[in-house]
Scaffold this motif. Structure first.
Motif, PDB file in Angstrom:
ATOM      1  N   ARG A   1      12.504  10.353  -4.233  1.00 52.79           N
ATOM      2  CA  ARG A   1      12.917   9.976  -5.577  1.00 52.79           C
ATOM      3  C   ARG A   1      12.179   8.725  -6.075  1.00 52.79           C
ATOM      4  O   ARG A   1      10.962   8.752  -6.173  1.00 52.79           O
ATOM      5  CB  ARG A   1      14.440   9.826  -5.612  1.00 52.79           C
ATOM      6  N   PHE A   2      12.908   7.608  -6.362  1.00 49.04           N
ATOM      7  CA  PHE A   2      12.228   6.425  -6.903  1.00 49.04           C
ATOM      8  C   PHE A   2      11.266   5.797  -5.888  1.00 49.04           C
ATOM      9  O   PHE A   2      10.255   5.203  -6.267  1.00 49.04           O
ATOM     10  CB  PHE A   2      13.242   5.387  -7.392  1.00 49.04           C
TER      11      PHE A   2
ATOM     12  N   ALA B   1       5.423   5.270  -4.089  1.00 56.57           N
ATOM     13  CA  ALA B   1       4.348   5.816  -3.260  1.00 56.57           C
ATOM     14  C   ALA B   1       3.214   6.360  -4.125  1.00 56.57           C
ATOM     15  O   ALA B   1       2.030   6.154  -3.822  1.00 56.57           O
ATOM     16  CB  ALA B   1       4.905   6.910  -2.352  1.00 56.57           C
ATOM     17  N   ILE B   2       3.563   7.066  -5.205  1.00 57.06           N
ATOM     18  CA  ILE B   2       2.536   7.603  -6.103  1.00 57.06           C
ATOM     19  C   ILE B   2       1.771   6.471  -6.782  1.00 57.06           C
ATOM     20  O   ILE B   2       0.546   6.528  -6.933  1.00 57.06           O
ATOM     21  CB  ILE B   2       3.181   8.530  -7.150  1.00 57.06           C
TER      22      ILE B   2
ATOM     23  N   SER C   1      -2.726   8.306   3.392  1.00 57.38           N
ATOM     24  CA  SER C   1      -1.939   7.385   2.576  1.00 57.38           C
ATOM     25  C   SER C   1      -0.465   7.794   2.534  1.00 57.38           C
ATOM     26  O   SER C   1       0.431   6.949   2.618  1.00 57.38           O
ATOM     27  CB  SER C   1      -2.505   7.336   1.149  1.00 57.38           C
ATOM     28  N   VAL C   2      -0.195   9.087   2.394  1.00 56.05           N
ATOM     29  CA  VAL C   2       1.190   9.565   2.370  1.00 56.05           C
ATOM     30  C   VAL C   2       1.876   9.283   3.703  1.00 56.05           C
ATOM     31  O   VAL C   2       3.059   8.922   3.752  1.00 56.05           O
ATOM     32  CB  VAL C   2       1.226  11.069   2.032  1.00 56.05           C
ATOM     33  N   ASP C   3       1.121   9.429   4.797  1.00 52.53           N
ATOM     34  CA  ASP C   3       1.697   9.114   6.113  1.00 52.53           C
ATOM     35  C   ASP C   3       2.199   7.674   6.164  1.00 52.53           C
ATOM     36  O   ASP C   3       3.261   7.391   6.731  1.00 52.53           O
ATOM     37  CB  ASP C   3       0.651   9.328   7.202  1.00 52.53           C
TER      38      ASP C   3
ATOM     39  N   TYR D   1       0.053  -3.024   2.084  1.00 59.09           N
ATOM     40  CA  TYR D   1       0.498  -4.400   2.351  1.00 59.09           C
ATOM     41  C   TYR D   1       0.706  -5.202   1.064  1.00 59.09           C
ATOM     42  O   TYR D   1       1.681  -5.948   0.935  1.00 59.09           O
ATOM     43  CB  TYR D   1      -0.517  -5.119   3.239  1.00 59.09           C
ATOM     44  N   PHE D   2      -0.212  -5.032   0.115  1.00 59.80           N
ATOM     45  CA  PHE D   2      -0.159  -5.878  -1.081  1.00 59.80           C
ATOM     46  C   PHE D   2       0.578  -5.239  -2.256  1.00 59.80           C
ATOM     47  O   PHE D   2       0.879  -5.935  -3.230  1.00 59.80           O
ATOM     48  CB  PHE D   2      -1.572  -6.253  -1.521  1.00 59.80           C
ATOM     49  N   PHE D   3       0.849  -3.944  -2.196  1.00 57.18           N
ATOM     50  CA  PHE D   3       1.550  -3.311  -3.323  1.00 57.18           C
ATOM     51  C   PHE D   3       2.866  -2.668  -2.902  1.00 57.18           C
ATOM     52  O   PHE D   3       3.931  -3.051  -3.382  1.00 57.18           O
ATOM     53  CB  PHE D   3       0.653  -2.262  -3.991  1.00 57.18           C
ATOM     54  N   MET D   4       2.816  -1.679  -2.022  1.00 60.31           N
ATOM     55  CA  MET D   4       4.023  -0.940  -1.714  1.00 60.31           C
ATOM     56  C   MET D   4       5.101  -1.821  -1.104  1.00 60.31           C
ATOM     57  O   MET D   4       6.262  -1.798  -1.538  1.00 60.31           O
ATOM     58  CB  MET D   4       3.713   0.217  -0.759  1.00 60.31           C
TER      59      MET D   4
END
Length: 508
Positions: free
Chosen positions: A347-348, A353-354, A394-396, A471-474
């Motif tokens: 969900r959010f 992630a996207i 990346s999804v992993d 590290y810097f965004f998610m």
């Protein structure tokens, strides 16, 4: 919290700035052979006549000469490399692929030879002229009649030969041996070949395309050509009269410019002394392309070894566009399916992630475009495959973090506490997994050749950017979301299970 916010805003600014810079500067990915069309050929050296092994130095010299020839075609970022004892030549974007393949592998041993006789193909040469090449058979009409009846493109420089015209008009030439150089003390046994040339250039002269040749000084050089010019201007036995001087009308000899059994030009020589840059190859209604090809081959010299095409491949621009379209469609479909999965299951958190994929994708596009423009890094179909595979990598990273987070919540931690605890543990796992991918990419890059290197390079690059985006965004964005009441009060909206504080019952 302020530090986390700075990280997230900072990387978003960097990604947006990269995209804006790429668009405004006109940078775009440089497409490889399989995506924009072109020619590819694997050249294999012919064995030496004495059976000796072809040295690495000879092959390296051949690679340098081929690279110079391809650069002279005006092709952007070709790939010329050795693969063991063979040479791989990939020329993307070239319009006339077959011409390019023929040009790069042409041995192009140029020789200046006296022209003994010109005739229509199939007509025998005069016995007197053949006798100049075979004095041991002079007077034996039957023996002379059996000599020099077919083209002999493999004749050595010290032998007579039968050559043909470049235009394919059915003309054949009986040519004498290339004369010995004047300075035999310094060059014993050396003959008048393309080694005496300094440079060559095609130019338009009086509505006719010609090739202007500049010789080196002394010998080997202009002194050797003038020695042959002296024989031809006087019509001696070495260079008998076969033409008429346009200046004096006298019968004079002609010098044939022969390359691999083909006479490019055979001008009359009415004077015995030329300046270094005074010699011009003309005649035969030479076209612009023929003149430029000839100048290109002469300028960069002959290959030190004879090369034969072992495998050649021509990719049309249409086929390249189809391959590119297929790669783009595959990437879009893969990204769409992954996005649906993330949104349905997380969900959010899936939205985050996207967004993380978008950030790393923007950085990746910026880098690929810049490297293609400044460093000549070509994006091939294998590279596109590497980029598509990197979506899964990346999804992993996202899944590892989200599952750690959900597991901590199930264990009774609050959402905020679980977010703070899960990220360092998950990021450690992500780093270890990505390092394993990077090791594989590095090994593939350095131990393989051709398109596999492209796959490894782009996979490795995307993996590094995934670590940066994680590290810097998610991480900072989810930490910021955890501080808001909505994430704790409505965890299901974020794909996090709800734990009843009184019954400890978990619901997804």
């Amino acid at each position: 919290m302020r530090r986390q916010l700075t990280f997230a805003i900072g990387i978003i600014i960097v990604a947006l700035a990269g995209v804006i810079y790429t668009i405004t500067s006109g940078n775009e990915p440089l497409l490889g052979l399989d995506l924009q069309g072109g020619a590819s050929v694997v050249l294999e050296p012919e064995p030496n006549e004495d059976g000796s092994e072809i040295s690495d130095e000879v092959l390296d010299q051949a690679v340098d000469i081929i690279r110079n020839r391809v650069d002279g075609l005006g092709v952007r970022e070709p790939e010329i490399s050795r693969q063991g004892s063979t040479i791989l030549v990939q020329i993307p974007g070239v319009e006339d692929q077959q011409r390019a393949i023929e040009l790069v592998g042409q041995t192009a041993e140029l020789r200046f030879r006296p022209l003994l006789q010109e005739s229509v193909a199939g007509s025998p040469f005069a016995a007197a002229n053949i006798a100049l090449c075979a004095p041991e058979s002079a007077g034996d009409e039957e023996a002379l009649a059996g000599l020099y009846t077919e083209p002999t493109p493999d004749a050595d420089a010290d032998e007579c030969m039968v050559a043909v015209d470049r235009a394919g008009l059915g003309i054949q030439y009986l040519l004498g041996p290339a004369p010995l150089l004047v300075d035999q003390q310094a060059n014993p046994g050396a003959r008048l070949t393309g080694e005496v040339l300094e440079t060559a250039a095609a130019r338009l002269q009086l509505a006719e395309w010609v090739v202007n040749i500049s010789f080196r000084s002394g010998s080997p050089g202009i002194d050797d050509f003038n020695a042959l010019a002296s024989e031809c201007s006087r019509g001696t036995q070495v260079c008998p009269p076969t033409g008429t001087s346009p200046a004096t009308g006298a019968f004079v000899g002609r010098v044939a410019v022969e390359i691999d059994g083909i006479v490019e030009s055979a001008p009359t020589v009415g004077i015995s002394n030329f300046e270094r840059g005074q010699v011009v190859i003309s005649g035969g209604a030479m076209t612009e392309r023929v003149a430029k090809d000839l100048a290109l081959v002469l300028r960069f010299g002959s290959l030190p070894v004879e090369l034969t095409p072992q495998e050649s491949r021509i990719v049309s621009s249409t086929l390249g566009e189809d391959a590119l379209d297929a790669g783009i469609v595959a990437g879009i479909i893969g990204l769409a399916l992954v996005s649906v999965y993330l949104l349905v299951y997380y969900r959010f958190l899936g939205v985050v992630a996207i967004a993380s994929l978008a950030v790393s994708g923007a950085l990746l596009w910026t880098m690929i475009s810049w490297l293609g423009e400044s460093q000549g890094l070509a994006l091939t179909l294998a590279g596109v495959t590497g980029l598509i595979v990197s979506i899964g990598v990346s999804v992993d990273s996202n899944v590892v973090y989200f599952e750690h987070l959900k597991e901590d919540v199930r264990s009774g931690r609050t959402v905020r506490s679980a977010v703070e605890r899960a990220f360092p543990i998950a990021f450690s796992t992500i780093v270890k997994a990505d390092v394993a991918s990077l090791i594989a990419a590095v090994v593939l890059y350095f131990l393989t050749v051709g398109q596999v290197k492209g796959f490894a390079l782009f996979l490795g690059l995307a993996t590094v950017l995934d670590l940066i985006a994680t590290y810097f965004f998610m991480g900072p964005v989810i930490r910021g979301m955890a501080r808001r009441e909505s994430m704790s009060s409505h965890p299901k909206r974020f794909g996090i299970p709800f734990v009843d504080a009184q019954t400890s019952q978990v619901s997804s």
